[in-house]
Design a protein around this motif. Structure first.
Motif, PDB file in Angstrom:
ATOM      1  N   ASP A 169       0.783  -1.158  -0.064  1.00  0.00           N
ATOM      2  CA  ASP A 169      -0.128  -0.043   0.137  1.00  0.00           C
ATOM      3  C   ASP A 169       0.740   1.389   0.019  1.00  0.00           C
ATOM      4  O   ASP A 169       2.111   1.106  -0.082  1.00  0.00           O
ATOM      5  N   ALA A 170      -0.002   2.507  -0.035  1.00  0.00           N
ATOM      6  CA  ALA A 170       1.069   3.675  -0.009  1.00  0.00           C
ATOM      7  C   ALA A 170       1.905   3.795   1.040  1.00  0.00           C
ATOM      8  O   ALA A 170       3.058   4.498   1.022  1.00  0.00           O
ATOM      9  N   THR A 171       1.842   3.254   2.255  1.00  0.00           N
ATOM     10  CA  THR A 171       2.635   3.383   3.325  1.00  0.00           C
ATOM     11  C   THR A 171       3.726   2.628   3.401  1.00  0.00           C
ATOM     12  O   THR A 171       4.786   2.540   4.005  1.00  0.00           O
ATOM     13  N   GLY A 172       3.857   1.507   2.343  1.00  0.00           N
ATOM     14  CA  GLY A 172       4.794   0.601   2.269  1.00  0.00           C
ATOM     15  C   GLY A 172       4.550  -0.723   2.819  1.00  0.00           C
ATOM     16  O   GLY A 172       5.408  -1.596   2.878  1.00  0.00           O
ATOM     17  N   ALA A 173       3.306  -0.772   3.528  1.00  0.00           N
ATOM     18  CA  ALA A 173       3.029  -2.209   4.159  1.00  0.00           C
ATOM     19  C   ALA A 173       2.555  -3.241   3.138  1.00  0.00           C
ATOM     20  O   ALA A 173       1.627  -2.875   2.270  1.00  0.00           O
ATOM     21  N   PRO A 174       2.728  -4.577   3.150  1.00  0.00           N
ATOM     22  CA  PRO A 174       2.957  -5.476   2.379  1.00  0.00           C
ATOM     23  C   PRO A 174       1.623  -6.237   3.117  1.00  0.00           C
ATOM     24  O   PRO A 174       1.337  -6.135   3.990  1.00  0.00           O
ATOM     25  N   SER A 175       0.844  -6.790   2.061  1.00  0.00           N
ATOM     26  CA  SER A 175      -0.003  -7.793   2.442  1.00  0.00           C
ATOM     27  C   SER A 175      -0.500  -8.863   1.406  1.00  0.00           C
ATOM     28  O   SER A 175      -0.269  -8.709   0.050  1.00  0.00           O
ATOM     29  N   ALA A 176      -1.135  -9.879   1.782  1.00  0.00           N
ATOM     30  CA  ALA A 176      -1.545 -10.899   0.738  1.00  0.00           C
ATOM     31  C   ALA A 176      -3.092 -10.751   0.744  1.00  0.00           C
ATOM     32  O   ALA A 176      -3.732 -10.605   1.573  1.00  0.00           O
ATOM     33  N   ARG A 177      -3.445 -10.826  -0.688  1.00  0.00           N
ATOM     34  CA  ARG A 177      -4.911 -10.544  -1.034  1.00  0.00           C
ATOM     35  C   ARG A 177      -5.381 -11.785  -1.962  1.00  0.00           C
ATOM     36  O   ARG A 177      -4.646 -12.465  -2.845  1.00  0.00           O
ATOM     37  N   ILE A 178      -6.667 -12.204  -1.748  1.00  0.00           N
ATOM     38  CA  ILE A 178      -7.509 -13.063  -2.809  1.00  0.00           C
ATOM     39  C   ILE A 178      -8.540 -12.188  -3.139  1.00  0.00           C
ATOM     40  O   ILE A 178      -9.413 -11.604  -2.195  1.00  0.00           O
ATOM     41  N   VAL A 179      -8.576 -11.961  -4.511  1.00  0.00           N
ATOM     42  CA  VAL A 179      -9.593 -11.047  -4.904  1.00  0.00           C
ATOM     43  C   VAL A 179     -10.550 -11.753  -5.896  1.00  0.00           C
ATOM     44  O   VAL A 179     -10.117 -12.762  -6.533  1.00  0.00           O
ATOM     45  N   GLU A 180     -11.576 -11.184  -6.206  1.00  0.00           N
ATOM     46  CA  GLU A 180     -12.441 -11.222  -7.720  1.00  0.00           C
ATOM     47  C   GLU A 180     -12.158 -10.222  -8.467  1.00  0.00           C
ATOM     48  O   GLU A 180     -12.984  -9.107  -8.183  1.00  0.00           O
ATOM     49  N   PRO A 181     -11.480 -10.365  -9.583  1.00  0.00           N
ATOM     50  CA  PRO A 181     -11.144  -9.394 -10.359  1.00  0.00           C
ATOM     51  C   PRO A 181     -12.354  -8.855 -11.321  1.00  0.00           C
ATOM     52  O   PRO A 181     -12.812  -9.620 -12.005  1.00  0.00           O
ATOM     53  N   TYR A 182     -12.500  -7.539 -11.493  1.00  0.00           N
ATOM     54  CA  TYR A 182     -13.704  -7.286 -12.388  1.00  0.00           C
ATOM     55  C   TYR A 182     -13.209  -6.223 -13.696  1.00  0.00           C
ATOM     56  O   TYR A 182     -13.501  -6.792 -14.854  1.00  0.00           O
TER      57      TYR A 182
END
Length: 334
Positions: A169-182
């Motif tokens: 994200d904009a602050t540099g914090a990483p995360s794992a995501r699982i999404v349904e892309p549109y």
């Protein structure tokens, strides 16, 4: 023979429009028997199209990359030129033709053989289009988007396939995501992915240059109806919410049509004041960036700025600096 050729082309169009079709779906769409479908598939294979047959309960057909570019009435050189042009236009984020471009890019990339793909990568890495990236109004380069990532996300949106990826994200914090892309949406010369976040149970907007380690799950989802206009509105609202914006209203001594023609896409919000004047609402992340936007106005045309005291103070100070620099340059050297 004419009916057979027409039906075979219709089959090819169906295979290009979706990653996987069951045999039952194809025979229903084409109005043919299983035997006729198998014959049509063989005809396409003889023409050079790689079509994979899948057995079992999830069986069917899907188009895959072949060993050579299928006969699209194009030579290899023409295929390379078209794919390179589509990639360049897609990463430029041009408004109006972006989704058509991605659709065409997804189709040609799907059947492009590895040798030609490597050739395109080499060409693109040594051309001016991708060398320095696009420049935004602040005078800073816009982050480049990996064209392979763009293609993967475009296909996932088209096929309604869940994705896993890492996001910073904009602050540099990483995360794992699982999404349904549109949808992929370009805003201010950046690409964003609009997706439903399955863990946060809400819509999320992801900047493509912050996405990495994309994993295709091959799990499909039933998409909601999201129009192009609704997707763009969601993304633009999310982008505006995230950033600190400085706004101003520039009243220009030009008719609305003339300024819109001069500014192009960036003049889409210009409003008429009267027959001889128009107003251009602008915003940026800093007074410096907003000041750079004013350089886009036509030379020799008068204008006034309605903005914050901070903006007016900055512009006044810059005007004094410019005048002093010009006077110093005109003075005879000692």
């Amino acid at each position: 023979m004419g009916a057979t050729t027409s039906r075979t082309l219709e089959l090819l169009s169906l295979l290009q429009s979706h990653r996987h079709w069951s045999a039952r779906e194809l025979t229903g769409r084409l109005g043919v028997s299983d035997r006729t479908l198998r014959r049509d598939v063989e005809r396409l294979r003889e023409l050079g199209y790689g079509i994979e047959s899948l057995r079992g309960t999830a069986g069917g057909y899907r188009l895959e990359a072949g060993t050579g570019l299928p006969p699209l009435l194009l030579s290899d050189d023409e295929g390379v030129a078209i794919a390179l042009g589509l990639r360049s236009q897609a990463t430029a984020g041009l408004r109006g033709a972006e989704h058509t471009t991605l659709s065409a890019l997804a189709k040609i990339e799907q059947v492009l053989p590895p040798a030609l793909r490597r050739r395109i990568e080499a060409l693109q890495s040594h051309t001016a289009v991708g060398a320095g990236g696009a420049w935004n109004r602040s005078g800073r380069p816009t982050p480049e988007v990996d064209t392979e990532l763009l293609g993967v996300l475009a296909l996932a949106c088209r096929d309604s396939e869940r994705l896993r990826f890492r996001y910073t994200d904009a602050t540099g914090a990483p995360s794992a995501r699982i999404v349904e892309p549109y949808r992929l949406v370009p805003v201010a010369r950046r690409w964003y992915l609009l997706a439903w976040d399955r863990e946060r149970l809400d819509w999320r907007t992801f900047r493509l240059d912050r996405i990495s380690e994309v994993f295709s799950t091959r799990v499909r989802f039933e998409p909601e109806e999201v129009s192009e206009e609704a997707a763009r509105e969601r993304v633009e609202r999310a982008v505006r919410h995230r950033r600190r914006s400085i706004r101003a209203r520039v009243v220009v001594e030009l008719p609305q049509a003339e300024l819109v023609e001069h500014l192009g896409w960036y003049g889409r919000e210009v409003e008429a004041v009267d027959a001889a004047h128009c107003a251009w609402p602008i915003e940026a992340e800093s007074v410096e960036a907003l000041g750079m936007a004013l350089m886009w106005l036509p030379a020799g045309v008068g204008y006034r700025i309605d903005g914050s005291p901070e903006l007016r103070e900055f512009l006044g100070a810059q005007a004094e600096r410019f005048a002093a620099a010009a006077a110093a340059g005109a003075a005879p050297s000692a």
